[in-house]
Design an enzyme around this catalytic site. Structure first.
Site, PDB file in Angstrom:
ATOM      1  N   ASP A   1     -14.449  63.214 -22.090  1.00 17.86           N
ATOM      2  CA  ASP A   1     -14.882  61.997 -21.401  1.00 17.86           C
ATOM      3  C   ASP A   1     -15.537  61.020 -22.380  1.00 17.86           C
ATOM      4  O   ASP A   1     -16.116  61.431 -23.379  1.00 17.86           O
ATOM      5  CB  ASP A   1     -15.873  62.394 -20.291  1.00 17.86           C
ATOM      6  CG  ASP A   1     -16.144  61.240 -19.350  1.00 17.86           C
ATOM      7  OD1 ASP A   1     -15.322  60.294 -19.294  1.00 17.86           O
ATOM      8  OD2 ASP A   1     -17.181  61.260 -18.670  1.00 17.86           O
TER       9      ASP A   1
ATOM     10  N   HIS B   1      -8.716  55.550 -25.750  1.00 22.89           N
ATOM     11  CA  HIS B   1      -7.837  56.705 -25.532  1.00 22.89           C
ATOM     12  C   HIS B   1      -7.096  57.054 -26.828  1.00 22.89           C
ATOM     13  O   HIS B   1      -6.940  58.225 -27.163  1.00 22.89           O
ATOM     14  CB  HIS B   1      -6.839  56.430 -24.404  1.00 22.89           C
ATOM     15  CG  HIS B   1      -7.516  56.183 -23.084  1.00 22.89           C
ATOM     16  ND1 HIS B   1      -8.508  57.015 -22.597  1.00 22.89           N
ATOM     17  CD2 HIS B   1      -7.365  55.215 -22.150  1.00 22.89           C
ATOM     18  CE1 HIS B   1      -8.925  56.555 -21.426  1.00 22.89           C
ATOM     19  NE2 HIS B   1      -8.250  55.456 -21.137  1.00 22.89           N
TER      20      HIS B   1
ATOM     21  N   LEU C   1      -2.915  80.558 -30.089  1.00 26.37           N
ATOM     22  CA  LEU C   1      -3.708  79.885 -29.058  1.00 26.37           C
ATOM     23  C   LEU C   1      -2.821  79.332 -27.937  1.00 26.37           C
ATOM     24  O   LEU C   1      -1.801  78.708 -28.221  1.00 26.37           O
ATOM     25  CB  LEU C   1      -4.449  78.716 -29.727  1.00 26.37           C
ATOM     26  CG  LEU C   1      -5.185  77.745 -28.818  1.00 26.37           C
ATOM     27  CD1 LEU C   1      -6.433  78.402 -28.224  1.00 26.37           C
ATOM     28  CD2 LEU C   1      -5.569  76.464 -29.577  1.00 26.37           C
TER      29      LEU C   1
HETATM   30  C1  FPP Z   1     -11.758  60.044 -20.199  1.00 25.82           C
HETATM   31  O1  FPP Z   1     -12.372  58.899 -20.748  1.00 25.82           O
HETATM   32  C2  FPP Z   1     -10.476  60.336 -20.806  1.00 25.82           C
HETATM   33  C3  FPP Z   1      -9.244  60.264 -20.201  1.00 25.82           C
HETATM   34  C4  FPP Z   1      -9.043  59.879 -18.803  1.00 25.82           C
HETATM   35  C5  FPP Z   1      -8.012  60.534 -20.930  1.00 25.82           C
HETATM   36  C6  FPP Z   1      -8.057  61.669 -21.893  1.00 25.82           C
HETATM   37  C7  FPP Z   1      -7.004  61.455 -22.898  1.00 25.82           C
HETATM   38  C8  FPP Z   1      -7.150  61.612 -24.209  1.00 25.82           C
HETATM   39  C9  FPP Z   1      -8.383  62.093 -24.837  1.00 25.82           C
HETATM   40  C10 FPP Z   1      -5.998  61.283 -25.066  1.00 25.82           C
HETATM   41  C11 FPP Z   1      -5.496  62.326 -25.962  1.00 25.82           C
HETATM   42  C12 FPP Z   1      -5.416  63.706 -25.497  1.00 25.82           C
HETATM   43  C13 FPP Z   1      -4.266  64.392 -25.334  1.00 25.82           C
HETATM   44  C14 FPP Z   1      -4.325  65.859 -25.096  1.00 25.82           C
HETATM   45  C15 FPP Z   1      -2.961  63.739 -25.406  1.00 25.82           C
HETATM   46  P1  FPP Z   1     -12.774  57.690 -19.774  1.00 25.82           P
HETATM   47  O2  FPP Z   1     -11.700  56.654 -19.849  1.00 25.82           O
HETATM   48  O3  FPP Z   1     -13.051  58.234 -18.415  1.00 25.82           O
HETATM   49  O4  FPP Z   1     -14.082  57.173 -20.457  1.00 25.82           O
HETATM   50  P2  FPP Z   1     -15.307  56.415 -19.728  1.00 25.82           P
HETATM   51  O5  FPP Z   1     -15.908  57.424 -18.792  1.00 25.82           O
HETATM   52  O6  FPP Z   1     -16.202  56.063 -20.865  1.00 25.82           O
HETATM   53  O7  FPP Z   1     -14.712  55.223 -19.035  1.00 25.82           O
END
Ligand code: FPP
Length: 264
Positions: free
Chosen positions: A35, A52, A146
């Site tokens: 997150d 992201h 893994l």
């Molecule tokens: C949460 O941050 C993250 C996500 C919804 C997407 C997770 C995706 C990645 C980390 C990309 C790469 C990973 C893989 C495995 C391809 P948020 O947008 O909720 O952050 P915020 O809470 O600060 O708004």
């Protein structure tokens, strides 16, 4: 652990962290709520998708580190059922990112013997992302290292509803619906994670004290580790510190502490 030490520079600060780990009490299964990508981008006055993109590198690092440490299972929360509520452009970008990430990373995953699994309502993914994911799952199916479970279009309550419906369908097919009684084993055996031991350690970045509908059944006795670090800033050292903290916990599973017992 040797496999991890061999890629660290002689003066790397992570060396001391690796050497403080107890190899006999590593978590078997680590789950991570990645997150804080949006906030990371906001703080840099960048658009959210840039956060992201910056989140890809820590995902690579965590996978490689777990593989080299000999961790058996890693579950990453990449897209929740609720994430569809985000602006269309951000959702589309996340699917593209996933597709590109999987294609680019596949050789590296093969090199480390990683087996990829997908957990979630995968049928509802846009076609290109689904095809890439299914390809990675099939290509890595025989790997013995893994196991990385990518939680994609995943929701914990939806997983439970899907499990209950699978139990009902089986009973209906077997003609045993009338006297059906359901055990915990029946439910666990119909989850997307059937056959995978429950997470020992659940890590959440960016400081939120929430579970966000992640692995609701499986985390019953997981040790929780929440860090204020935003996901794009999460490093190998942060992961090692989380594992060290886990090893300092006294896991009782509802019983009493055994003398000297710490996390397994
Ligand atoms: C949460 O941050 C993250 C996500 C919804 C997407 C997770 C995706 C990645 C980390 C990309 C790469 C990973 C893989 C495995 C391809 P948020 O947008 O909720 O952050 P915020 O809470 O600060 O708004």
């Amino acid at each position: 652990m040797e496999a991890l030490l061999e890629i660290l520079e002689p003066d790397a600060p992570e060396r001391a962290l690796v050497q403080s780990l107890d190899p006999g009490r590593l978590p078997c299964h680590i789950a991570i709520i990645m997150d804080g990508n949006g906030r990371w981008a906001n703080r840099r006055s960048l658009p959210r998708p840039a956060g992201h993109e910056a989140g890809v590198e820590p995902a690579r690092t965590v996978i490689e580190t777990c593989a080299r440490l000999g961790i058996r299972y890693l579950t990453l929360y990449a897209f929740s059922l609720e994430n569809w509520k985000r602006p269309r452009a951000e959702v589309d970008m996340l699917w593209r990112l996933l597709q590109v990430y999987i294609r680019r990373e596949l050789p590296n995953l093969m090199k480390h013997g990683v087996r990829v699994k997908a957990i979630g309502r995968i049928d509802a993914l846009p076609d290109p992302a689904r095809r890439e994911l299914v390809h990675a799952v099939e290509a890595t199916a025989q790997n013995q290292g893994l196991q990385v479970n990518l939680a994609i279009n995943y929701g914990g309550r939806a997983e439970l509803a899907d499990a209950f419906n699978a139990i009902l369908d089986k009973a209906r097919a077997a003609g045993t619906l009338e006297n059906l009684r359901v055990t915990e084993q029946d439910i666990a055996g119909c989850l997307y994670t059937a056959g995978v031991p429950d997470p020992d350690l659940l890590i959440r970045t960016s400081g939120e004290m929430r579970i966000s509908n992640f692995l609701l059944w499986q985390i019953a006795y997981a040790e929780l580790f929440v860090t204020d670090t935003l996901w794009p800033d999460f490093t190998r050292a942060d992961l090692l510190r989380a594992i060290l903290e886990y090893q300092s916990r006294d896991r009782r599973f509802g019983g009493l502490a055994a003398a000297g017992a710490k996390a397994r």
